[in-house]
Write an enzyme that holds these catalytic residues in place. Structure first.
Site, mmCIF file in Angstrom:
data_model
loop_
_atom_site.group_PDB
_atom_site.id
_atom_site.type_symbol
_atom_site.label_atom_id
_atom_site.label_comp_id
_atom_site.label_asym_id
_atom_site.label_seq_id
_atom_site.Cartn_x
_atom_site.Cartn_y
_atom_site.Cartn_z
ATOM 1 N N ASP A 21 0.855 -1.195 0.000
ATOM 2 C CA ASP A 21 0.000 0.000 0.000
ATOM 3 C C ASP A 21 0.889 1.242 0.000
ATOM 4 O O ASP A 21 2.114 1.149 -0.156
ATOM 5 C CB ASP A 21 -1.019 -0.046 1.153
ATOM 6 C CG ASP A 21 -0.412 0.204 2.524
ATOM 7 O OD1 ASP A 21 0.827 0.363 2.612
ATOM 8 O OD2 ASP A 21 -1.163 0.227 3.514
ATOM 9 N N HIS A 22 0.262 2.411 0.189
ATOM 10 C CA HIS A 22 1.000 3.686 0.080
ATOM 11 C C HIS A 22 2.076 3.866 1.141
ATOM 12 O O HIS A 22 2.999 4.633 0.954
ATOM 13 C CB HIS A 22 0.005 4.852 0.151
ATOM 14 C CG HIS A 22 -0.858 4.828 1.376
ATOM 15 N ND1 HIS A 22 -1.901 3.937 1.519
ATOM 16 C CD2 HIS A 22 -0.823 5.553 2.509
ATOM 17 C CE1 HIS A 22 -2.477 4.136 2.691
ATOM 18 N NE2 HIS A 22 -1.841 5.096 3.319
ATOM 19 N N CYS A 37 2.545 -3.708 4.023
ATOM 20 C CA CYS A 37 1.765 -2.497 4.319
ATOM 21 C C CYS A 37 2.387 -1.876 5.565
ATOM 22 O O CYS A 37 3.572 -2.080 5.825
ATOM 23 C CB CYS A 37 0.268 -2.789 4.441
ATOM 24 S SG CYS A 37 -0.237 -3.850 5.808
ATOM 25 N N GLY A 38 1.627 -1.113 6.338
ATOM 26 C CA GLY A 38 2.221 -0.479 7.508
ATOM 27 C C GLY A 38 2.679 -1.503 8.531
ATOM 28 O O GLY A 38 3.803 -1.467 9.034
ATOM 29 N N THR A 39 1.778 -2.437 8.846
ATOM 30 C CA THR A 39 2.098 -3.494 9.813
ATOM 31 C C THR A 39 2.236 -4.873 9.177
ATOM 32 O O THR A 39 2.736 -5.802 9.813
ATOM 33 C CB THR A 39 0.981 -3.607 10.866
ATOM 34 O OG1 THR A 39 -0.248 -3.898 10.164
ATOM 35 C CG2 THR A 39 0.837 -2.331 11.672
ATOM 36 N N GLY A 40 1.728 -5.030 7.982
ATOM 37 C CA GLY A 40 1.641 -6.346 7.347
ATOM 38 C C GLY A 40 0.357 -7.073 7.702
ATOM 39 O O GLY A 40 0.053 -8.119 7.126
ATOM 40 N N VAL A 41 -0.412 -6.513 8.637
ATOM 41 C CA VAL A 41 -1.599 -7.222 9.131
ATOM 42 C C VAL A 41 -2.743 -7.176 8.122
ATOM 43 O O VAL A 41 -3.238 -8.219 7.674
ATOM 44 C CB VAL A 41 -2.062 -6.651 10.494
ATOM 45 C CG1 VAL A 41 -3.384 -7.272 10.915
ATOM 46 C CG2 VAL A 41 -1.012 -6.898 11.564
ATOM 47 N N GLY A 42 -3.168 -5.972 7.764
ATOM 48 C CA GLY A 42 -4.343 -5.868 6.895
ATOM 49 C C GLY A 42 -4.145 -6.572 5.567
ATOM 50 O O GLY A 42 -5.026 -7.294 5.078
ATOM 51 N N HIS A 84 6.978 -25.401 8.696
ATOM 52 C CA HIS A 84 5.858 -26.043 9.400
ATOM 53 C C HIS A 84 4.491 -25.715 8.807
ATOM 54 O O HIS A 84 3.588 -26.542 8.858
ATOM 55 C CB HIS A 84 5.850 -25.628 10.878
ATOM 56 C CG HIS A 84 6.977 -26.220 11.665
ATOM 57 N ND1 HIS A 84 7.072 -26.132 13.034
ATOM 58 C CD2 HIS A 84 8.089 -26.908 11.266
ATOM 59 C CE1 HIS A 84 8.168 -26.742 13.450
ATOM 60 N NE2 HIS A 84 8.808 -27.217 12.389
ATOM 61 N N ASN A 85 4.340 -24.507 8.302
ATOM 62 C CA ASN A 85 3.009 -24.044 7.870
ATOM 63 C C ASN A 85 2.879 -23.916 6.358
ATOM 64 O O ASN A 85 1.807 -23.563 5.854
ATOM 65 C CB ASN A 85 2.664 -22.700 8.529
ATOM 66 C CG ASN A 85 2.999 -22.661 10.006
ATOM 67 O OD1 ASN A 85 3.903 -21.946 10.421
ATOM 68 N ND2 ASN A 85 2.301 -23.445 10.799
ATOM 69 N N ARG A 108 6.302 -0.068 8.703
ATOM 70 C CA ARG A 108 6.384 0.778 9.897
ATOM 71 C C ARG A 108 6.920 0.006 11.098
ATOM 72 O O ARG A 108 7.057 0.572 12.188
ATOM 73 C CB ARG A 108 4.990 1.328 10.239
ATOM 74 C CG ARG A 108 4.510 2.418 9.299
ATOM 75 C CD ARG A 108 3.086 2.814 9.632
ATOM 76 N NE ARG A 108 2.690 4.023 8.918
ATOM 77 C CZ ARG A 108 1.433 4.368 8.681
ATOM 78 N NH1 ARG A 108 0.444 3.573 9.079
ATOM 79 N NH2 ARG A 108 1.155 5.484 8.032
ATOM 80 N N HIS A 158 3.185 -32.065 9.859
ATOM 81 C CA HIS A 158 2.699 -30.712 9.560
ATOM 82 C C HIS A 158 1.649 -30.726 8.444
ATOM 83 O O HIS A 158 0.777 -29.864 8.400
ATOM 84 C CB HIS A 158 3.862 -29.807 9.170
ATOM 85 C CG HIS A 158 4.918 -29.731 10.230
ATOM 86 N ND1 HIS A 158 4.673 -29.209 11.479
ATOM 87 C CD2 HIS A 158 6.209 -30.145 10.243
ATOM 88 C CE1 HIS A 158 5.767 -29.295 12.215
ATOM 89 N NE2 HIS A 158 6.715 -29.859 11.486
ATOM 90 N N ARG A 185 -1.947 -30.890 9.639
ATOM 91 C CA ARG A 185 -2.485 -29.626 10.167
ATOM 92 C C ARG A 185 -2.822 -28.651 9.044
ATOM 93 O O ARG A 185 -3.807 -27.909 9.136
ATOM 94 C CB ARG A 185 -1.473 -29.024 11.150
ATOM 95 C CG ARG A 185 -1.294 -29.944 12.361
ATOM 96 C CD ARG A 185 -0.005 -29.759 13.077
ATOM 97 N NE ARG A 185 0.146 -30.775 14.120
ATOM 98 C CZ ARG A 185 1.292 -31.020 14.742
ATOM 99 N NH1 ARG A 185 2.373 -30.326 14.453
ATOM 100 N NH2 ARG A 185 1.349 -31.956 15.660
#
Ligand code: RB5
Length: 154
Positions: A8-9, A65-70, A98-99, A109, A133, A136
């Site tokens: 993102d920006h 992005c800013g946190t990588g979360v969204g 593992h995942n 950020r 793994h 799961r």
């Protein structure tokens, strides 16, 4: 190897640096943007990268992005995507081993460019270990497909 990358920006500069870094390793990069400093809704680039990975048009994806979360939340809504936010190289490596993550995300950020490069390296160099793994991963897939988990109904 071909990777899709999106941002993102908030993360334009880090995205550009990671693109150069990946290309210096001989990796082909599909950059879905954004490159505009205008406010940009991260689900758009999260979805575009996820679509390319889910459709087999890219071998993996990088989202910033800013946190990588969204942006990772958006990517994870696409069937078959396993995206995770990492702020450290250890988590990045284990997320593949593992995942079997097929997208790695981080926050411009939150971490600096050198940590971001280390995260990308650990993730790219790691291999899924399979075995216990895989069961799961299959359970995650079952939740995704059915909105239920048989193991909880026994
Ligand atoms: C944009 O302000 C910010 O919300 C975004 O970059 C990201 O951190 C969301 O998860």
């Amino acid at each position: 190897m071909k990777l899709a990358i999106g941002n993102d920006h908030v993360a334009i500069e880090m995205k550009k640096e990671i693109c150069v870094y990946l290309e210096s390793k001989g990796i082909e990069v599909i950059d879905v943007g954004t490159d505009s400093p205008e406010r940009f809704d991260y689900p758009i680039s999260g979805y575009k990268v996820a679509r390319l990975v889910a459709d087999g048009k890219a071998d993996g994806g990088v989202l910033i992005c800013g946190t990588g979360v969204g942006i990772s939340l958006a990517a994870n809504k696409v069937r078959g995507i396993r995206a995770c936010v990492c702020s450290d190289p250890y988590t990045a490596r284990l997320s593949k081993q593992h995942n079997n993550t097929n997208i790695i995300a981080f926050g411009a950020r939150v971490i600096g460019i050198e940590t971001a490069k280390m995260i990308v390296d650990e993730w790219l160099n790691a291999e899924f270990e399979g075995g216990r793994h895989q069961k799961r991963i299959d359970m995650i897939h079952e939740i995704e497909e059915t909105q239920h988990l048989e193991a909880c109904e026994q």
